[in-house]
Scaffold this motif. Structure first.
Motif, mmCIF file in Angstrom:
data_model
loop_
_atom_site.group_PDB
_atom_site.id
_atom_site.type_symbol
_atom_site.label_atom_id
_atom_site.label_comp_id
_atom_site.label_asym_id
_atom_site.label_seq_id
_atom_site.Cartn_x
_atom_site.Cartn_y
_atom_site.Cartn_z
ATOM 1 N N SER A 358 -22.778 9.109 3.895
ATOM 2 C CA SER A 358 -21.950 8.152 3.172
ATOM 3 C C SER A 358 -20.478 8.451 3.363
ATOM 4 O O SER A 358 -20.081 9.593 3.623
ATOM 5 N N VAL A 359 -19.683 7.405 3.216
ATOM 6 C CA VAL A 359 -18.228 7.483 3.360
ATOM 7 C C VAL A 359 -17.602 6.718 2.207
ATOM 8 O O VAL A 359 -18.105 5.663 1.809
ATOM 9 N N GLY A 360 -16.514 7.236 1.671
ATOM 10 C CA GLY A 360 -15.772 6.543 0.629
ATOM 11 C C GLY A 360 -14.286 6.709 0.836
ATOM 12 O O GLY A 360 -13.850 7.558 1.618
ATOM 13 N N SER A 361 -13.509 5.925 0.150
ATOM 14 C CA SER A 361 -12.052 6.021 0.267
ATOM 15 C C SER A 361 -11.431 5.725 -1.091
ATOM 16 O O SER A 361 -12.119 5.296 -2.017
ATOM 17 N N GLN A 362 -10.145 5.960 -1.215
ATOM 18 C CA GLN A 362 -9.490 5.644 -2.475
ATOM 19 C C GLN A 362 -8.058 5.189 -2.248
ATOM 20 O O GLN A 362 -7.397 5.596 -1.296
ATOM 21 N N MET A 363 -7.613 4.329 -3.134
ATOM 22 C CA MET A 363 -6.223 3.904 -3.164
ATOM 23 C C MET A 363 -5.440 4.911 -4.005
ATOM 24 O O MET A 363 -5.921 5.363 -5.042
ATOM 25 N N ASN A 364 -4.240 5.249 -3.550
ATOM 26 C CA ASN A 364 -3.438 6.237 -4.275
ATOM 27 C C ASN A 364 -2.727 5.632 -5.480
ATOM 28 O O ASN A 364 -2.592 6.267 -6.522
ATOM 29 N N VAL A 365 -2.250 4.410 -5.336
ATOM 30 C CA VAL A 365 -1.632 3.690 -6.453
ATOM 31 C C VAL A 365 -2.091 2.234 -6.366
ATOM 32 O O VAL A 365 -2.393 1.744 -5.277
ATOM 33 N N PRO A 366 -2.159 1.526 -7.492
ATOM 34 C CA PRO A 366 -2.644 0.145 -7.468
ATOM 35 C C PRO A 366 -1.901 -0.760 -6.501
ATOM 36 O O PRO A 366 -2.511 -1.603 -5.835
ATOM 37 N N ARG A 367 -0.588 -0.617 -6.411
ATOM 38 C CA ARG A 367 0.172 -1.524 -5.550
ATOM 39 C C ARG A 367 -0.078 -1.271 -4.065
ATOM 40 O O ARG A 367 0.396 -2.020 -3.209
ATOM 41 N N GLY A 368 -0.845 -0.218 -3.760
ATOM 42 C CA GLY A 368 -1.101 0.097 -2.358
ATOM 43 C C GLY A 368 -2.056 -0.846 -1.669
ATOM 44 O O GLY A 368 -2.134 -0.875 -0.451
ATOM 45 N N GLY A 369 -2.813 -1.646 -2.413
ATOM 46 C CA GLY A 369 -3.776 -2.538 -1.796
ATOM 47 C C GLY A 369 -3.310 -3.978 -1.764
ATOM 48 O O GLY A 369 -2.369 -4.359 -2.455
#
Length: 447
Positions: A358-369
């Motif tokens: 499995s692979v996952g990712s994350q946004m560092n701050v909300p405005r980053g997406g």
């Protein structure tokens, strides 16, 4: 050489833009003026040196558009300086108060020449650049008539488009260098399984530029083609049938599944419950909510059933009109809740002969997406902690190997970034190259 040619091109454009004023105090033979005009027309067709070194027509046109815009900037600076000096009487022909109609004619000619260069360049860039996106295109149009702001915007457009050419050219050269290695030519074909609320279509590929990159490096790529919104069990039945079709078509013994989001749950169910475990070599889940989403559970509790039904009916009718043979919006949403996934995990056991990772990712701050992930990320964080805009990090982990992808800076890697949803080149994370490495590792494992 590029600099020298750019200087010559700039001089030709500036000379033609100011030719009316120049001809009044400098002898400009008709033959020379004709040659300048022909050279100007040539520049409009071939504005950049070395275009043959660029591999694709799209990138050549984009690069030439950038060059034209740069020529526009340089020649316009010369023209403005020349005109200002002339207006105040710094040239032998007299200033604007002495010869107003002369300088009006000069200004019109200069404006026409520079406008041709500008619009030729802008149309080329707008028509061929992928990385500009809708946002920059709209901003470019809106700010085009605002002094200072239009120059800043023009600089951003040129920088973005030139960088796109550079990145795509580097990618093409890399693929050419390793073409013989066929590093993505796995023993078994690759099946890409999409997530909820999307379909596999020819003209709007769910996986962006990833499939083409994999195929360039030797992969045999197929798609799940399951409906956009069904329960996990119903979607799994479509996948099981699709796998049978692919194996019959290719003659392969097994298949490698790479599934994004809910597609990972659909795939796990199909392997465990529908008798295809011996036909699957590996399952790689990408940002899949294996433990569900607390946020989804919260929404179902808070939104009145009448509103849920209204949204579901609208979605189902719309998708069916667009050719989706079967949709069940609410069934799909309910199966993404934490309670539903907990029950799924209790019933669905991993097949011992299938390799799970499995692979996952994350946004560092909300405005980053991108929208709406920049909005949902903050809400999801209240229930599921660090997330990719939709799914909490703790929910991603499944199988023998797990990889959490994150980068420095304010952006991070979103749910959409993991499937190249926006076709965006991102300095900190090359999604196409990541999938190449992922599939090449499957090849090394013998899959």
């Amino acid at each position: 050489m590029n600099i020298l040619i750019s200087v010559i091109y700039t001089a030709i454009i500036a000379f033609l833009a100011n030719s009316y004023a120049l001809s009044s105090f400098l002898p400009v033979p008709a033959v020379l003026l004709g040659m300048i005009i022909l050279a100007f027309l040539w520049i409009q067709f071939v504005p950049a040196y070395g275009l043959r070194k660029i591999h694709t027509m799209r990138l050549r046109v984009c690069q030439s558009g950038c060059q034209l815009l740069l020529l526009f900037i340089f020649s316009t600076v010369i023209t403005v300086v020349f005109s200002v000096v002339g207006f105040v009487g710094g040239l032998p022909v007299g200033g604007i108060w002495e010869r107003p109609f002369f300088w009006i004619a000069h200004s019109l000619i200069a404006f026409l020449v520079e406008a041709i260069v500008f619009w030729n360049g802008m149309i080329r860039v707008y028509a061929t650049s992928v990385q500009l996106g809708i946002k920059l295109r709209v901003l470019g149009a809106l700010l085009g008539l605002i002094p200072i702001a239009h120059l800043i915007m023009l600089g951003i457009i040129i920088h973005k488009a030139r960088k796109e050419v550079k990145v795509e050219e580097a990618k093409i050269r890399l693929d050419e260098e390793r073409r013989q290695e066929q590093i993505c030519h796995t023993k078994y074909p690759i099946l890409l399984v999409h997530g909820v609320f999307f379909r596999d279509t020819r003209y709007m590929n769910y996986w962006g530029r990833i499939p083409k990159e994999l195929e360039t490096n030797g992969a045999r790529v197929y798609y799940g083609n399951q409906p956009s919104a069904l329960s996990v069990a119903d979607s799994a039945r479509y996948l099981a049938g699709r796998i049978e079709e692919i194996l019959a078509e290719t003659g392969a013994e097994k298949i490698n599944i790479i599934a994004h989001s809910k597609g990972g749950l659909d795939s796990r169910y199909a392997i465990s419950k529908l008798g295809i475990a011996d036909k699957v070599a590996s399952l790689t889940t990408i940002n899949t909510p294996h433990r569900g989403c607390e946020f989804a559970e919260y929404l179902l509790e808070k939104i009145p059933k009448s509103q849920q039904d209204a949204i579901a009916n609208t979605y189902n009718r719309t998708l069916q009109r667009l050719g989706d043979p079967q949709t069940d919006f609410m069934a799909a949403v309910r199966d993404l809740t934490s309670s539903a996934c907990c029950e799924l995990n209790r019933q669905v056991e991993d097949a011992p002969n299938v390799y799970y990772q499995s692979v996952g990712s994350q946004m560092n701050v909300p405005r980053g997406g991108r929208f709406p992930l920049n909005f949902t990320s903050r809400l999801v964080a209240r229930f599921d902690g660090p997330n990719d805009g939709l799914v909490g990090e703790d929910s991603f982990i499944w199988g023998d190997r797990y990889e959490n992808l994150t980068v420095k800076g304010t952006r991070g890697i979103s749910h959409g970034d993991m499937i190249d949803l926006n076709r965006e080149n991102y300095d900190a994370f090359d999604v196409r190259e990541y999938y190449v490495s992922l599939v090449s590792e499957l090849r090394e494992h013998g899959f």
